[in-house]
Design an enzyme around this catalytic site. Sequence first.
Site, short mmCIF file in Angstrom:
data_model
loop_
_atom_site.label_atom_id
_atom_site.label_comp_id
_atom_site.label_asym_id
_atom_site.label_seq_id
_atom_site.Cartn_x
_atom_site.Cartn_y
_atom_site.Cartn_z
N VAL A 46 -31.96 21.28 10.38
CA VAL A 46 -31.33 20.13 9.73
C VAL A 46 -31.29 20.34 8.21
CG1 VAL A 46 -31.49 17.65 9.34
CG2 VAL A 46 -31.88 18.55 11.62
N GLY A 47 -32.32 20.96 7.67
CA GLY A 47 -32.32 21.27 6.23
C GLY A 47 -31.09 22.07 5.84
N GLU A 82 -41.18 27.95 15.78
CA GLU A 82 -42.03 26.79 15.51
C GLU A 82 -42.11 25.91 16.77
OE1 GLU A 82 -40.59 23.63 12.89
OE2 GLU A 82 -42.58 23.50 12.00
N GLU A 108 -38.21 20.34 2.36
CA GLU A 108 -39.53 20.63 2.94
C GLU A 108 -39.29 20.84 4.43
OE1 GLU A 108 -42.34 20.91 1.35
OE2 GLU A 108 -42.34 19.62 -0.42
N LYS A 152 -34.65 6.79 4.39
CA LYS A 152 -34.25 6.71 5.80
C LYS A 152 -35.37 7.24 6.67
CE LYS A 152 -32.29 9.37 8.80
NZ LYS A 152 -33.03 8.96 10.00
N GLY A 166 -38.07 17.81 7.03
CA GLY A 166 -37.69 17.89 8.44
C GLY A 166 -37.53 19.34 8.84
N SER A 167 -36.80 19.54 9.91
CA SER A 167 -36.68 20.89 10.46
C SER A 167 -35.78 21.78 9.60
CB SER A 167 -36.10 20.81 11.87
OG SER A 167 -34.82 20.22 11.81
N THR A 168 -35.95 23.06 9.76
CA THR A 168 -35.13 24.01 9.00
C THR A 168 -33.65 23.88 9.39
OG1 THR A 168 -36.97 25.52 8.71
CG2 THR A 168 -34.76 26.49 8.61
N CYS A 214 -46.25 20.42 9.79
CA CYS A 214 -45.31 21.45 9.33
C CYS A 214 -46.05 22.70 8.89
CB CYS A 214 -44.47 20.91 8.20
SG CYS A 214 -45.45 20.18 6.91
P1 NAD Z 1 -35.64 16.62 12.00
O1 NAD Z 1 -35.08 17.70 11.14
O2 NAD Z 1 -35.13 16.48 13.36
O3 NAD Z 1 -35.43 15.20 11.29
C1 NAD Z 1 -35.92 14.95 9.99
C2 NAD Z 1 -35.11 13.82 9.37
O4 NAD Z 1 -33.77 14.29 9.16
C3 NAD Z 1 -34.99 12.57 10.27
O5 NAD Z 1 -35.04 11.42 9.46
C4 NAD Z 1 -33.60 12.74 10.86
O6 NAD Z 1 -33.02 11.53 11.23
C5 NAD Z 1 -32.85 13.36 9.70
N1 NAD Z 1 -31.61 14.06 10.08
C6 NAD Z 1 -31.30 14.63 11.27
N2 NAD Z 1 -30.05 15.14 11.21
C7 NAD Z 1 -29.58 14.92 9.96
C8 NAD Z 1 -28.36 15.24 9.29
N3 NAD Z 1 -27.37 15.88 9.90
N4 NAD Z 1 -28.24 14.88 7.99
C9 NAD Z 1 -29.24 14.24 7.35
N5 NAD Z 1 -30.40 13.90 7.93
C10 NAD Z 1 -30.58 14.25 9.23
O7 NAD Z 1 -37.22 16.83 11.95
P2 NAD Z 1 -38.33 16.02 12.71
O8 NAD Z 1 -38.21 16.43 14.14
O9 NAD Z 1 -38.33 14.58 12.36
O10 NAD Z 1 -39.66 16.64 12.06
C11 NAD Z 1 -40.19 17.84 12.47
C12 NAD Z 1 -39.79 18.96 11.56
O11 NAD Z 1 -40.10 18.60 10.21
C13 NAD Z 1 -40.58 20.22 11.83
O12 NAD Z 1 -39.71 21.32 11.78
C14 NAD Z 1 -41.58 20.26 10.67
O13 NAD Z 1 -42.04 21.55 10.37
C15 NAD Z 1 -40.80 19.65 9.57
N6 NAD Z 1 -41.69 19.09 8.54
C16 NAD Z 1 -41.80 19.75 7.35
C17 NAD Z 1 -42.67 19.28 6.36
C18 NAD Z 1 -42.83 20.00 5.05
O14 NAD Z 1 -43.39 19.41 4.14
N7 NAD Z 1 -42.38 21.23 4.90
C19 NAD Z 1 -43.41 18.12 6.61
C20 NAD Z 1 -43.27 17.48 7.82
C21 NAD Z 1 -42.39 17.97 8.79
#
Ligand code: NAD
Length: 504
Positions: A245-246, A404, A263, A188, A241-243, A297
């Site tokens: 959402v993680g 962040e 991640e 996705k 993605g973000s912490t 990130c």
């Molecule tokens: P985000 O968390 O907003 O979104 C990431 C993904 O999660 C997107 O595809 C989004 O649609 C999906 N998502 C959102 N809500 C969800 C839910 N409830 N259930 C399942 N999936 C959901 O992050 P972003 O704004 O796209 O990216 C930026 C963040 O990602 C920053 O915090 C960055 O540090 C982190 N990041 C981490 C790494 C790493 O390897 N550690 C790499 C790249 C980015």
Amino acid sequence: MSLFKEIQLPSGKSYKQPLGLFIDNEFIKASGNESIDSYNPATGEVIASVMAADAGADVDKAVAAARKAFPGWRDTPATEKRDLLLKLAALVEENVEILAEVESLDTGKPVAQNAKYDILELVEVLKYYAGWVDKSTGQSFVPNAKKLTYTLHQPLGVVGCIIPFNYPLAMMSWKWTAIATGNTAVFKSAEQTPLSILYFANLVKEAGFPPGVFNAISGTGALVGNALASHLGVDKIAFTGSTAVGQVVQKTAAVNLKPLTLECGGKSPIVIFDDAEFDQAVKWTAWGIFNNMGQICSGTSRCLVQDSIYDKFLTALQQHVRETYVVGSPDDSRVLVGPQVSKKQQERVQSYIKSAVDEGCRVVLGGEGLPDVIASSSTHKNGYYVKPTILGDVTPQHRVFNEEVFGPVITVTKFSTYAEALKLANQTEYGLGSSVFTQNIVRAHKFAAEIEAGMCWINSSNDVDINSPFGGVKMSGYGRELGEYGLANFTNVKSVQLNLGNKL
Ligand code: NAD
């Protein structure tokens, strides 16, 4: 709504952009009428609207396709899997120019200085994991003459791969480990950047991957991401993605105890001791945060500098960034700094800069407002640009030291001793990257051992190597991608114990 749209790229070339869901090697229409607008961050204009998967019927369809393909793919001879991955890598390489342009159009990355490297990374990661396909083995033990035990590394089944906006294809490539280890997958894309993965899907089919092995759908996180995380037919989630959402994904995935790799975000320190090779420390410090418009990130966004060189370092950093990190249009080959990915991201970064100013941090470079070259441009004045910003005299009391920002903003803080530097460096809830500059070999390795982070660069920053594992500790997540360690996150270890004659 049509399944394809002809799109004109800034270079003058045009291409056919898929808009549908890629399931079973075909682009199909979503079952509902929802769509997602993809914006050109450099101008603020809509590029295309892609079909958003329905969180029920379409996610079920994608998961069912991956499930059906799983036994066949799992049992495909390793050398065939390897050859398919290599074929795909070759096709991506042939398409590097167009993929880089599509990635740039959707993300705002400068084509020459950024996007092209991401596509070449995708090529390298595919080749790297192609190399592992026929070499990954278990272990065997002979505890006594009457017993032989061994381990099987077996694929998990269907993996849901959730991708962020900052490196759409590069982050996707890291999750291709799932397919290399015999799983099938549903990817996705992030809402902001759905285009390039759909173009890439064409190449997966052309390479000859069986239907259902790789599926790619667009959709919002709240609906489609959530549907993947909660789906009983999904055996693992690989999330970047973000912490915040993680944390949600971890709770949601508990429904069938799916294993996860998370991640997540970071607030990584870069520590400059006074014996550092000065010019290199300045250049890597800038690279570690201003590359990719700071949307990294593991970006080393907190710079800690020893007091004896603090003023000299700030002056040199300011001069280097001003001269080297040219802001402008992503299709200009001299430009290193394009726009942020979205209006929301631009506003978020601006609000952090404002709060830092309000709290009394010193603006050494950049600050609020649009870069002059953008404010005066008729084409780009509505683009999502932010000035590369250096904030001096920042302390842990300031919000910008702790949260962040995920943009082109670095904080600089003074320290005097190693103990103070380490305390400041570890003074964060995150633990993704870290960097230390010193010529003292003992101090460098002591720091690498004592920093609370998943990664430590000595005398560089963010020069990620695909042979080495990538990932974090603390609120930056867990599990590793890349390197041999990356393989371990996509298989189950089964212990087999053979009785060679031990009678009861
Ligand atoms: P985000 O968390 O907003 O979104 C990431 C993904 O999660 C997107 O595809 C989004 O649609 C999906 N998502 C959102 N809500 C969800 C839910 N409830 N259930 C399942 N999936 C959901 O992050 P972003 O704004 O796209 O990216 C930026 C963040 O990602 C920053 O915090 C960055 O540090 C982190 N990041 C981490 C790494 C790493 O390897 N550690 C790499 C790249 C980015």
